[in-house]
Design a protein around this motif. Structure first.
Motif, PDB file in Angstrom:
ATOM      1  N   GLN A 105      80.508  34.367   4.233  1.00 36.91           N
ATOM      2  CA  GLN A 105      80.254  34.421   5.672  1.00 36.91           C
ATOM      3  C   GLN A 105      80.171  35.897   6.067  1.00 36.91           C
ATOM      4  N   PRO A 106      79.147  36.315   6.799  1.00 36.80           N
ATOM      5  CA  PRO A 106      78.950  37.743   7.060  1.00 36.80           C
ATOM      6  C   PRO A 106      79.986  38.383   7.971  1.00 36.80           C
ATOM      7  N   GLY A 107      80.798  37.585   8.629  1.00 36.60           N
ATOM      8  CA  GLY A 107      81.809  38.133   9.528  1.00 36.60           C
ATOM      9  C   GLY A 107      82.628  37.004  10.124  1.00 36.60           C
ATOM     10  N   PRO A 108      83.621  37.340  10.951  1.00 37.36           N
ATOM     11  CA  PRO A 108      84.466  36.313  11.587  1.00 37.36           C
ATOM     12  C   PRO A 108      83.720  35.619  12.725  1.00 37.36           C
ATOM     13  N   LEU A 109      82.817  34.731  12.353  1.00 43.16           N
ATOM     14  CA  LEU A 109      81.922  34.100  13.326  1.00 43.16           C
ATOM     15  C   LEU A 109      82.382  32.714  13.763  1.00 43.16           C
ATOM     16  N   GLY A 110      83.531  32.282  13.269  1.00 40.83           N
ATOM     17  CA  GLY A 110      84.080  31.016  13.720  1.00 40.83           C
ATOM     18  C   GLY A 110      84.050  29.932  12.664  1.00 40.83           C
ATOM     19  N   VAL A 207      94.703  18.991  13.272  1.00 33.64           N
ATOM     20  CA  VAL A 207      95.188  19.836  12.184  1.00 33.64           C
ATOM     21  C   VAL A 207      94.079  19.975  11.143  1.00 33.64           C
ATOM     22  N   GLY A 208      94.308  20.806  10.134  1.00 33.06           N
ATOM     23  CA  GLY A 208      93.216  21.251   9.279  1.00 33.06           C
ATOM     24  C   GLY A 208      92.710  20.300   8.220  1.00 33.06           C
ATOM     25  N   ARG A 209      92.416  19.064   8.590  1.00 38.03           N
ATOM     26  CA  ARG A 209      91.831  18.102   7.658  1.00 38.03           C
ATOM     27  C   ARG A 209      90.783  17.280   8.403  1.00 38.03           C
ATOM     28  N   TYR A 210      89.559  17.245   7.858  1.00 42.92           N
ATOM     29  CA  TYR A 210      88.453  16.532   8.496  1.00 42.92           C
ATOM     30  C   TYR A 210      87.643  15.807   7.428  1.00 42.92           C
ATOM     31  N   ILE A 211      87.138  14.646   7.776  1.00 42.98           N
ATOM     32  CA  ILE A 211      86.029  14.017   7.051  1.00 42.98           C
ATOM     33  C   ILE A 211      84.885  13.944   8.059  1.00 42.98           C
ATOM     34  N   LEU A 212      83.779  14.628   7.748  1.00 41.57           N
ATOM     35  CA  LEU A 212      82.685  14.736   8.697  1.00 41.57           C
ATOM     36  C   LEU A 212      81.385  14.203   8.109  1.00 41.57           C
ATOM     37  N   GLU A 213      80.597  13.579   8.958  1.00 43.82           N
ATOM     38  CA  GLU A 213      79.269  13.130   8.566  1.00 43.82           C
ATOM     39  C   GLU A 213      78.289  14.288   8.706  1.00 43.82           C
ATOM     40  N   PRO A 214      77.220  14.288   7.947  1.00 44.84           N
ATOM     41  CA  PRO A 214      76.295  15.432   7.970  1.00 44.84           C
ATOM     42  C   PRO A 214      75.590  15.638   9.300  1.00 44.84           C
ATOM     43  N   HIS A 215      75.666  14.662  10.210  1.00 49.33           N
ATOM     44  CA  HIS A 215      75.080  14.832  11.541  1.00 49.33           C
ATOM     45  C   HIS A 215      75.681  16.033  12.268  1.00 49.33           C
ATOM     46  N   ILE A 216      76.879  16.452  11.874  1.00 47.37           N
ATOM     47  CA  ILE A 216      77.533  17.569  12.540  1.00 47.37           C
ATOM     48  C   ILE A 216      76.690  18.833  12.460  1.00 47.37           C
ATOM     49  N   PHE A 217      75.883  18.974  11.421  1.00 46.52           N
ATOM     50  CA  PHE A 217      75.145  20.226  11.226  1.00 46.52           C
ATOM     51  C   PHE A 217      74.146  20.483  12.351  1.00 46.52           C
ATOM     52  N   LYS A 218      73.420  19.456  12.760  1.00 47.44           N
ATOM     53  CA  LYS A 218      72.425  19.686  13.818  1.00 47.44           C
ATOM     54  C   LYS A 218      73.103  20.038  15.134  1.00 47.44           C
ATOM     55  N   HIS A 219      74.321  19.570  15.332  1.00 48.76           N
ATOM     56  CA  HIS A 219      75.050  19.915  16.552  1.00 48.76           C
ATOM     57  C   HIS A 219      75.608  21.332  16.468  1.00 48.76           C
ATOM     58  N   LEU A 220      76.051  21.742  15.284  1.00 47.16           N
ATOM     59  CA  LEU A 220      76.524  23.118  15.121  1.00 47.16           C
ATOM     60  C   LEU A 220      75.374  24.114  15.267  1.00 47.16           C
ATOM     61  N   GLN A 221      74.180  23.712  14.847  1.00 49.40           N
ATOM     62  CA  GLN A 221      73.017  24.590  14.985  1.00 49.40           C
ATOM     63  C   GLN A 221      72.723  24.897  16.454  1.00 49.40           C
ATOM     64  N   ASN A 229      84.169  34.379  21.263  1.00 50.24           N
ATOM     65  CA  ASN A 229      82.784  34.663  20.875  1.00 50.24           C
ATOM     66  C   ASN A 229      82.464  34.127  19.485  1.00 50.24           C
ATOM     67  N   GLU A 230      83.100  33.022  19.116  1.00 51.60           N
ATOM     68  CA  GLU A 230      82.892  32.384  17.817  1.00 51.60           C
ATOM     69  C   GLU A 230      82.259  31.007  18.012  1.00 51.60           C
ATOM     70  N   ILE A 231      81.563  30.539  16.995  1.00 51.49           N
ATOM     71  CA  ILE A 231      81.026  29.178  17.008  1.00 51.49           C
ATOM     72  C   ILE A 231      82.151  28.244  16.602  1.00 51.49           C
ATOM     73  N   GLN A 232      82.604  27.437  17.541  1.00 48.41           N
ATOM     74  CA  GLN A 232      83.770  26.600  17.319  1.00 48.41           C
ATOM     75  C   GLN A 232      83.368  25.231  16.763  1.00 48.41           C
ATOM     76  N   LEU A 233      84.041  24.814  15.708  1.00 49.52           N
ATOM     77  CA  LEU A 233      83.814  23.470  15.168  1.00 49.52           C
ATOM     78  C   LEU A 233      84.133  22.421  16.232  1.00 49.52           C
ATOM     79  N   THR A 234      85.143  22.693  17.036  1.00 51.79           N
ATOM     80  CA  THR A 234      85.515  21.768  18.108  1.00 51.79           C
ATOM     81  C   THR A 234      84.341  21.484  19.038  1.00 51.79           C
ATOM     82  N   ASP A 235      83.575  22.509  19.380  1.00 48.28           N
ATOM     83  CA  ASP A 235      82.421  22.318  20.270  1.00 48.28           C
ATOM     84  C   ASP A 235      81.342  21.472  19.605  1.00 48.28           C
TER      85      ASP A 235
END
Length: 285
Positions: A105-110, A207-221, A229-235
């Motif tokens: 990861q190029p930096g602390p981007l979330g 807490v720090g355990r997740y099972i995620l479906e690949p649909h999450i990627f299009k939402h993170l994009q 100023n980070e991209i939050q997984l929560t969002d």
């Protein structure tokens, strides 16, 4: 049937809460008794039948790669000294037929950005996310518990627990529907990252355990930088909830936050007593 074979380990953080120990050494390499924190996380994945380990790293994280690499000189030394137990211990860190993939990861981007970085490797598969800071001792590995639940509900599942009110601002906090079936599973209807006590919808924390479906990627994009100023997984998860159900699961286990000194201290005492038979020395007057 277990369909999850890939796990992401986000290990690109700075570890500032554990300075100065983490000035040159990644926090994930700091030991709990005789194993680095990251090894406990990897062992949890391996015990859950996961075979592809994806590490999202950053600068100064090379020791993590070295830990999961072979060490021919050390192995030869232990062999010559007939220290077979130690030899087997280091050779079994990564079993055969298990692959390790390192993405920088190029930096602390979330956390959201870290997960998105693994999309080319995950592709269209359901996957696990394990945050090594959260060290959990459980009879059934926590990520295995989540895999089993995810297979039953055919959806993404997130581990949760209730936290103290003064700790709410450290976590993603959820609102959930009435408890489902066995009182451990519930549908998430709202999730917010690190709210203040006055605006928090509950004290039920991710807490720090997740099972995620690949649909999450299009939402993170589509997720814009948020808190810090980070991209939050929560969002990203909040966006995904608009089209798919996501469930919370109250896992069985004892958790230590090894991202801070208190958690590290308590984890060393707990694991030392339970698994190594160690007893704290009493000071004699």
């Amino acid at each position: 049937m277990n369909h999850v074979k890939k796990a992401i380990f986000p290990v690109g953080g700075m570890g500032s809460r554990l300075l100065p120990a983490t000035k040159t050494l990644p926090k994930e390499i700091l030991p709990i008794i005789n194993k680095p924190i990251i090894q406990y996380a990897v062992e949890e994945a391996l015990k859950s039948d996961i075979t592809e380990l994806i590490f999202i790293t950053g600068r100064h994280k090379r020791p993590i790669e070295d830990h999961f690499d072979t060490a021919p000189e050390l192995e030869l030394y232990l062999l010559n000294k007939k220290k077979f137990d130690l030899l087997n211990a280091i050779k079994s860190i990564v079993p055969k037929k298990t692959s390790c993939i390192f993405i920088r990861q190029p930096g602390p981007l979330g956390l959201g950005h870290a997960i998105l970085s693994a999309e080319p490797v995950i592709k269209n598969e359901k996957f696990a996310v394990i945050l090594p800071d959260d060290l959990i001792d459980a009879d059934t590995p926590t990520i295995k518990q989540l895999i089993n639940i995810s297979n039953k509900v055919d959806s993404s599942v997130i581990a949760v627990e209730d936290v103290l009110l003064e700790d709410i601002q450290k976590y993603g906090i959820i609102t959930q529907e009435n408890e489902y079936k066995n009182q451990k599973i519930s549908k998430i209807i709202n999730i917010i990252e690190k709210p203040c006590i006055k605006t928090a919808p509950s004290n039920t924390a991710v807490v720090g355990r997740y099972i995620l479906e690949p649909h999450i990627f299009k939402h993170l994009q589509k997720t814009l930088p948020g808190l810090n100023n980070e991209i939050q997984l929560t969002d990203g998860i909040s966006s995904l909830m608009k089209e798919k159900n996501i469930f919370a699961y109250r896992y069985d286990g004892i958790r230590f936050d090894c991202g801070n000194k208190t958690g590290m201290f308590n984890a060393n005492i707990y694991f030392g007593k339970k698994y190594h038979g160690l007893v704290p020395i009493k000071n004699e007057k």
